[in-house]
Scaffold this motif. Structure first.
Motif, PDB file in Angstrom:
ATOM      1  N   LEU A  75      31.156  39.303  26.256  1.00  0.00           N
ATOM      2  CA  LEU A  75      31.868  40.559  26.506  1.00  0.00           C
ATOM      3  C   LEU A  75      32.729  40.962  25.318  1.00  0.00           C
ATOM      4  N   GLY A  76      33.338  39.968  24.682  1.00  0.00           N
ATOM      5  CA  GLY A  76      34.249  40.253  23.574  1.00  0.00           C
ATOM      6  C   GLY A  76      35.064  39.024  23.249  1.00  0.00           C
ATOM      7  N   MET A  77      36.283  39.267  22.772  1.00  0.00           N
ATOM      8  CA  MET A  77      37.188  38.160  22.469  1.00  0.00           C
ATOM      9  C   MET A  77      38.605  38.553  22.847  1.00  0.00           C
ATOM     10  N   CYS A  78      39.363  37.539  23.215  1.00  0.00           N
ATOM     11  CA  CYS A  78      40.759  37.729  23.584  1.00  0.00           C
ATOM     12  C   CYS A  78      41.433  36.384  23.393  1.00  0.00           C
ATOM     13  N   GLY A  79      42.697  36.409  23.055  1.00  0.00           N
ATOM     14  CA  GLY A  79      43.389  35.140  22.904  1.00  0.00           C
ATOM     15  C   GLY A  79      44.790  35.304  22.379  1.00  0.00           C
ATOM     16  N   LEU A  80      45.362  34.178  22.022  1.00  0.00           N
ATOM     17  CA  LEU A  80      46.701  34.127  21.447  1.00  0.00           C
ATOM     18  C   LEU A  80      46.539  33.887  19.952  1.00  0.00           C
ATOM     19  N   VAL A  81      47.027  34.839  19.173  1.00  0.00           N
ATOM     20  CA  VAL A  81      46.803  34.835  17.730  1.00  0.00           C
ATOM     21  C   VAL A  81      48.135  34.742  17.005  1.00  0.00           C
ATOM     22  N   PRO A  82      48.298  33.748  16.124  1.00  0.00           N
ATOM     23  CA  PRO A  82      49.530  33.672  15.337  1.00  0.00           C
ATOM     24  C   PRO A  82      49.604  34.861  14.383  1.00  0.00           C
ATOM     25  N   GLN A  83      50.715  35.588  14.435  1.00  0.00           N
ATOM     26  CA  GLN A  83      50.946  36.730  13.544  1.00  0.00           C
ATOM     27  C   GLN A  83      52.354  36.645  12.982  1.00  0.00           C
ATOM     28  N   LYS A  84      52.489  37.023  11.714  1.00  0.00           N
ATOM     29  CA  LYS A  84      53.840  37.099  11.129  1.00  0.00           C
ATOM     30  C   LYS A  84      54.469  38.428  11.497  1.00  0.00           C
ATOM     31  N   ILE A  85      55.625  38.336  12.134  1.00  0.00           N
ATOM     32  CA  ILE A  85      56.419  39.514  12.483  1.00  0.00           C
ATOM     33  C   ILE A  85      57.820  39.237  11.976  1.00  0.00           C
ATOM     34  N   ASP A  86      58.299  40.096  11.093  1.00  0.00           N
ATOM     35  CA  ASP A  86      59.634  39.924  10.496  1.00  0.00           C
ATOM     36  C   ASP A  86      59.804  38.528   9.892  1.00  0.00           C
ATOM     37  N   GLY A  87      58.747  38.050   9.233  1.00  0.00           N
ATOM     38  CA  GLY A  87      58.816  36.776   8.529  1.00  0.00           C
ATOM     39  C   GLY A  87      58.692  35.533   9.399  1.00  0.00           C
ATOM     40  N   LYS A  88      58.467  35.714  10.696  1.00  0.00           N
ATOM     41  CA  LYS A  88      58.384  34.591  11.625  1.00  0.00           C
ATOM     42  C   LYS A  88      57.027  34.608  12.327  1.00  0.00           C
ATOM     43  N   VAL A  89      56.415  33.450  12.515  1.00  0.00           N
ATOM     44  CA  VAL A  89      55.133  33.387  13.227  1.00  0.00           C
ATOM     45  C   VAL A  89      55.382  33.525  14.725  1.00  0.00           C
ATOM     46  N   GLU A  90      54.773  34.545  15.296  1.00  0.00           N
ATOM     47  CA  GLU A  90      54.867  34.821  16.731  1.00  0.00           C
ATOM     48  C   GLU A  90      53.452  34.813  17.308  1.00  0.00           C
ATOM     49  N   MET A  91      53.339  34.689  18.610  1.00  0.00           N
ATOM     50  CA  MET A  91      52.033  34.690  19.261  1.00  0.00           C
ATOM     51  C   MET A  91      51.711  36.085  19.792  1.00  0.00           C
ATOM     52  N   GLU A  92      50.564  36.573  19.362  1.00  0.00           N
ATOM     53  CA  GLU A  92      50.082  37.882  19.785  1.00  0.00           C
ATOM     54  C   GLU A  92      48.974  37.703  20.819  1.00  0.00           C
ATOM     55  N   ILE A  93      48.999  38.534  21.844  1.00  0.00           N
ATOM     56  CA  ILE A  93      47.836  38.654  22.724  1.00  0.00           C
ATOM     57  C   ILE A  93      46.932  39.681  22.051  1.00  0.00           C
ATOM     58  N   GLY A  94      45.817  39.198  21.534  1.00  0.00           N
ATOM     59  CA  GLY A  94      44.866  40.079  20.861  1.00  0.00           C
ATOM     60  C   GLY A  94      43.599  40.204  21.681  1.00  0.00           C
ATOM     61  N   TYR A  95      42.949  41.356  21.611  1.00  0.00           N
ATOM     62  CA  TYR A  95      41.717  41.577  22.373  1.00  0.00           C
ATOM     63  C   TYR A  95      40.838  42.591  21.658  1.00  0.00           C
ATOM     64  N   LEU A  96      39.544  42.331  21.704  1.00  0.00           N
ATOM     65  CA  LEU A  96      38.554  43.199  21.072  1.00  0.00           C
ATOM     66  C   LEU A  96      37.240  42.982  21.819  1.00  0.00           C
ATOM     67  N   PHE A  97      36.709  44.046  22.410  1.00  0.00           N
ATOM     68  CA  PHE A  97      35.538  43.923  23.273  1.00  0.00           C
ATOM     69  C   PHE A  97      34.395  44.796  22.786  1.00  0.00           C
TER      70      PHE A  97
END
Length: 169
Positions: A75-97
């Motif tokens: 169907l696609g992909m979804c998950g928790l993706v490490p992203q830098k926000i304001d210099g700090k690694v945060e977890m993003e809910i990313g999705y692409l179908f």
């Protein structure tokens, strides 16, 4: 393939090199990729898979392949993706179908499962989604799973709206 997360209709599992042809269904589609810098070819898709595998090793999370639980269809992909926000690694809910699967609630169901996993099992303090301000369907998914607009930043050389949800525990 071992399931990482499941929901009523979906199974999410770790991505691997055998997923390249399915991922290209998304990456080669200019409509599905409208809010990304460009479509991706086979080599770029292989690099994406390697980036995801690196995230699994380094962070124990990443984008997972989303499949229909009954049929096994991609169907696609979804998950928790490490992203830098304001210099700090945060977890993003990313999705692409895959575009043929849009409008069936899969992104919302998968994002909700990832939110529950991130806040419940992983005990993340908060989760984010980084969304192009023009991508109204993705914004609707973020809102449906309880995320609120947080702020706009410049990332990937453009404005990105950040939505977030805090852990209530």
């Amino acid at each position: 393939m071992e399931t990482v997360i499941s929901s009523e209709r979906l199974r999410m599992r770790r991505m691997n090199q055998k997923d390249k042809s399915n991922l290209l269904k998304i990456f080669s589609d200019p409509v599905a990729m409208a809010y990304y810098p460009s479509t991706k070819n086979e080599e770029e898709t292989e690099q994406w898979i390697q980036w995801t595998l690196d995230n699994y090793r380094k962070y124990k999370v990443g984008l997972w392949v989303v499949e229909d639980k009954l049929t096994g269809d991609f169907l696609g992909m979804c998950g928790l993706v490490p992203q830098k926000i304001d210099g700090k690694v945060e977890m993003e809910i990313g999705y692409l179908f895959e575009r043929a699967k849009w409008g069936k609630g899969y992104a919302t169901e998968a994002a909700q499962a990832c939110k529950d996993y991130g806040l419940g099992y992983l005990k993340c303090r908060e989760l984010f989604s980084l969304i192009d301000p023009g991508n109204l369907p993705s914004i609707k998914v973020a809102r449906r799973v309880g995320m609120d607009y947080f702020k706009t930043i410049i990332k990937w050389d453009k404005e990105i709206a950040i939505y977030k949800v805090k852990n209530k525990d």
